[in-house]
Design a protein around this motif. Structure first.
Motif, PDB file in Angstrom:
ATOM      1  N   HIS A 127       0.857  -1.157  -0.070  1.00 28.71           N
ATOM      2  CA  HIS A 127      -0.078   0.193   0.192  1.00 28.71           C
ATOM      3  C   HIS A 127       0.871   1.192   0.098  1.00 28.71           C
ATOM      4  N   ILE A 128       1.909   1.225  -0.522  1.00 32.48           N
ATOM      5  CA  ILE A 128       2.864   2.441  -0.407  1.00 32.48           C
ATOM      6  C   ILE A 128       2.220   3.469  -1.527  1.00 32.48           C
ATOM      7  N   ASP A 129       1.485   3.104  -2.548  1.00 31.49           N
ATOM      8  CA  ASP A 129       0.798   4.401  -3.211  1.00 31.49           C
ATOM      9  C   ASP A 129      -0.582   4.448  -2.794  1.00 31.49           C
ATOM     10  N   GLN A 130      -1.274   4.032  -1.852  1.00 31.08           N
ATOM     11  CA  GLN A 130      -2.244   4.064  -1.175  1.00 31.08           C
ATOM     12  C   GLN A 130      -2.629   5.590  -0.802  1.00 31.08           C
ATOM     13  N   PRO A 131      -3.424   6.205  -1.127  1.00 26.26           N
ATOM     14  CA  PRO A 131      -3.578   7.585  -0.627  1.00 26.26           C
ATOM     15  C   PRO A 131      -4.329   7.671   0.771  1.00 26.26           C
ATOM     16  N   HIS A 132      -3.979   8.518   1.596  1.00 24.46           N
ATOM     17  CA  HIS A 132      -4.339   8.736   2.986  1.00 24.46           C
ATOM     18  C   HIS A 132      -4.808   9.798   3.120  1.00 24.46           C
ATOM     19  N   ILE A 133      -6.025  10.297   3.754  1.00 24.97           N
ATOM     20  CA  ILE A 133      -6.403  11.388   4.372  1.00 24.97           C
ATOM     21  C   ILE A 133      -5.485  11.913   5.319  1.00 24.97           C
ATOM     22  N   LEU A 134      -5.192  13.290   5.171  1.00 20.45           N
ATOM     23  CA  LEU A 134      -4.232  14.120   5.940  1.00 20.45           C
ATOM     24  C   LEU A 134      -4.925  15.065   6.743  1.00 20.45           C
ATOM     25  N   GLU A 135      -4.667  14.754   8.264  1.00 17.20           N
ATOM     26  CA  GLU A 135      -5.312  15.590   9.182  1.00 17.20           C
ATOM     27  C   GLU A 135      -4.328  16.198  10.041  1.00 17.20           C
ATOM     28  N   ILE A 136      -4.179  17.330  10.378  1.00 17.89           N
ATOM     29  CA  ILE A 136      -3.167  17.978  11.127  1.00 17.89           C
ATOM     30  C   ILE A 136      -3.657  18.818  12.265  1.00 17.89           C
ATOM     31  N   LYS A 137      -3.345  18.601  13.485  1.00 16.65           N
ATOM     32  CA  LYS A 137      -4.024  19.140  14.531  1.00 16.65           C
ATOM     33  C   LYS A 137      -2.582  19.670  15.490  1.00 16.65           C
ATOM     34  N   THR A 138      -3.128  20.937  15.960  1.00 18.42           N
ATOM     35  CA  THR A 138      -1.978  21.492  17.084  1.00 18.42           C
ATOM     36  C   THR A 138      -2.482  21.418  18.513  1.00 18.42           C
ATOM     37  N   HIS A 139      -1.743  20.919  19.378  1.00 15.53           N
ATOM     38  CA  HIS A 139      -2.147  20.537  20.852  1.00 15.53           C
ATOM     39  C   HIS A 139      -1.242  21.438  21.870  1.00 15.53           C
ATOM     40  N   ASN A 140      -1.593  21.646  23.109  1.00 12.02           N
ATOM     41  CA  ASN A 140      -0.823  22.078  23.977  1.00 12.02           C
ATOM     42  C   ASN A 140      -0.283  20.728  24.534  1.00 12.02           C
ATOM     43  N   ARG A 141       0.445  20.929  25.719  1.00  8.24           N
ATOM     44  CA  ARG A 141       1.421  19.972  25.947  1.00  8.24           C
ATOM     45  C   ARG A 141       0.611  18.844  26.611  1.00  8.24           C
TER      46      ARG A 141
END
Length: 285
Positions: A127-141
């Motif tokens: 699955h190297i070429d399998q597309p993945h949804i990208l979700e980016i979140k920032t967090h406090n410690r």
């Protein structure tokens, strides 16, 4: 050198935050009427989601919070640059320059993606070429440490729901969730696979919200409850204030296919401006 009064510094900070609020207000002076969104569809309180979509109230977001939101957006852009530098293929904009999105069959629910990523390597090299949804979140410690310790599903169920419904609408079976700690720049990555039970549950929730003609049950009728304390819709929920007057808070309007709204009095399709203006026959839900 004379000591500078602290009030001067306080005023400077106040002016910075106020500038954010003015800029936000100047973006549009119209009542925002959007679709149901994936970022809050997993919220515990269905009534809160319904109030938001139905424009029962507006939230005056403080300048500090607006700046915090901007920090999250800037970090998303930075992580995408980091991923590309590391050799991954990331698609964050359509050919027309818009954010990738998915809309359900009713047209009333939307999810917006941080991007789609390819090149994720698994230990079995599949699955190297399998597309993945990208979700980016920032967090406090504290929040970041909880995600690392317990995983996204347990520590951030609303994020998990957002990723799952995005996978369903985009027909993608895996996602890359990236958490960034704002305190020390640590980065955590979790691969999330599709969860058909969660996706079906969310689809049913969306359907029930769209079809609801009465206020859905809330998680509490006690405004002092922990879960209700900071809710933007608390006052309208416990009926301390009346809902805003617009077509979405009227018993005569109803959502119809293709993300449109219709008036049951004259069977007309309502434009956004007509929804905002309402009419003399308005009856509050």
């Amino acid at each position: 050198m004379p000591e500078i009064p602290s009030i001067a510094g306080d005023k400077l900070v106040e002016n910075i935050y106020n500038a954010y609020e003015v800029e936000e207000k100047n973006k549009t002076n119209k009542l925002y009427l959007g679709r149901l969104g994936s970022s809050y569809i997993g919220n515990e309180c269905i009534r809160q989601i319904w109030f938001n979509w139905r424009a029962f109230s507006t939230e005056n977001i403080k300048g500090r919070i607006l700046r915090l939101f901007e920090t999250g957006h800037l970090q998303e852009e930075r992580i995408i640059v980091d991923l590309r530098r590391a050799g991954y293929s990331v698609y964050d904009k359509t050919p027309d320059g818009y954010q990738y999105e998915g809309i359900d069959d009713t047209g009333h629910f939307i999810t917006k993606l941080d991007g789609v990523i390819k090149g994720i390597e698994y230990s079995n090299k599949l699955h190297i070429d399998q597309p993945h949804i990208l979700e980016i979140k920032t967090h406090n410690r504290s929040s970041y440490n909880a995600v690392v310790k317990h995983g996204v599903n347990k520590s951030k169920p609303t994020h998990y729901s957002q990723v799952q419904i995005s996978m369903k609408l985009k027909s993608i079976s895996a996602a890359v969730y990236i958490a960034v700690c704002k305190d020390d720049e640590r980065i955590y990555c979790e691969i999330i696979k599709e969860d058909s039970k969660e996706q079906d549950k969310l689809a049913m929730r969306i359907k029930s919200i769209i079809e609801a003609t009465l206020r859905p049950a809330g998680i509490s009728d006690n405004a002092s409850a922990v879960a209700c304390k900071f809710c933007s819709f608390k006052e309208v929920c416990i009926k301390e204030i009346e809902p805003l007057i617009n077509c979405r808070t009227c018993t005569h309007s109803q959502p119809i296919p293709q993300g449109r709204w219709a008036c049951g009095l004259n069977n007309s399709i309502l434009s956004f401006d007509e929804q905002r203006a309402a009419c003399s026959e308005h009856e509050r839900l």
